[in-house]
Design an enzyme around this catalytic site. Sequence first.
Site, PDB file in Angstrom:
ATOM      1  N   HIS A   7       0.691  -1.227   0.863  1.00  0.00           N
ATOM      2  CA  HIS A   7       0.373   0.111  -0.051  1.00  0.00           C
ATOM      3  C   HIS A   7       0.970   1.265  -0.114  1.00  0.00           C
ATOM      4  CE1 HIS A   7      -0.753  -1.091   4.757  1.00  0.00           C
ATOM      5  NE2 HIS A   7       1.008  -0.425   4.160  1.00  0.00           N
ATOM      6  N   HIS A   8      -0.006   2.414  -0.777  1.00  0.00           N
ATOM      7  CA  HIS A   8       1.264   3.649  -0.879  1.00  0.00           C
ATOM      8  C   HIS A   8       2.379   3.454  -1.595  1.00  0.00           C
ATOM      9  CE1 HIS A   8      -2.379   5.786   1.765  1.00  0.00           C
ATOM     10  NE2 HIS A   8      -1.504   4.463   2.609  1.00  0.00           N
TER      11      HIS A   8
END
Length: 273
Positions: free
Chosen positions: A202-203
């Site tokens: 994520h990210h």
Amino acid sequence: MTTAHSTTEIAAELDLEHAGSTTEVTGVDSLDRAGKTDLAFSVYDEAAPLADSAAGAVICPPSVTGAAGKTLIHAENPKLAFAEAVEAFFGSGAATGVHPTAVVEDGATIGENCTVGPHAYIADCVTIGDGCTIRTGTRIGGPGFGFVRDDEETLHRLPHQGTVRIEDGVEIGENCTINRAVFEETVLHEGAKVSGQVHIAHHVHIGEDTTVAFGCGFAGGAVVGDRVTVHPHVSVATDVTVGDDAELAMNAAVLDDVARETTVAGSPAREIG
């Protein structure tokens, strides 16, 4: 029906010098396997490696001359010129579209001229640009590995309500996983190329025209710049930033930021000469 292309046509299209008689070629192959109707390439600066090849034409450095009457196309970077010739004249012709066994959730967006391979999964939080390839078994948009401990060391899962954005011209290999962000977005920027069995948490941001070899992992929040070369089995730690044009050597464990135009290797990764 097989289409033949003349070597003068190929040379003219790529703005390269043609040497020898014009030859018709219908396909491409390696220098040692090519037949008389194939185009091959050689990176060697001398003619000797061409002597035993049956290739109808060879893209090679300008220093190669007098290669036993072979048709030559001279290029400073023969491998690149060969790739450009393949793109221009010998494309695979593979149909674009979503394979019947792939799953694309309602809400996902897929651009034009994309290919989604067998058993791929595209979640509803995913946007894919034009000209992208998602190969067999890759899953995009699942929740990330986000947990927090309380005072009693019990783990609590964070929500993952963010998105994944795949920009134009991205290619993702077999059996990769790309997680949605917690609240913002995970991004593969334009032209990035990712090999098989890669995990992008994520990210994470993967920069433009960056190449990622097989078996790599990027922990949450890692940011990889443009034109970075990531070799096999590299691990990049949480929130680490890798600058543009850097190179991460095979098996590197990247625990700290990497400056632009820097090569690192080892575990933990350190700059090398």
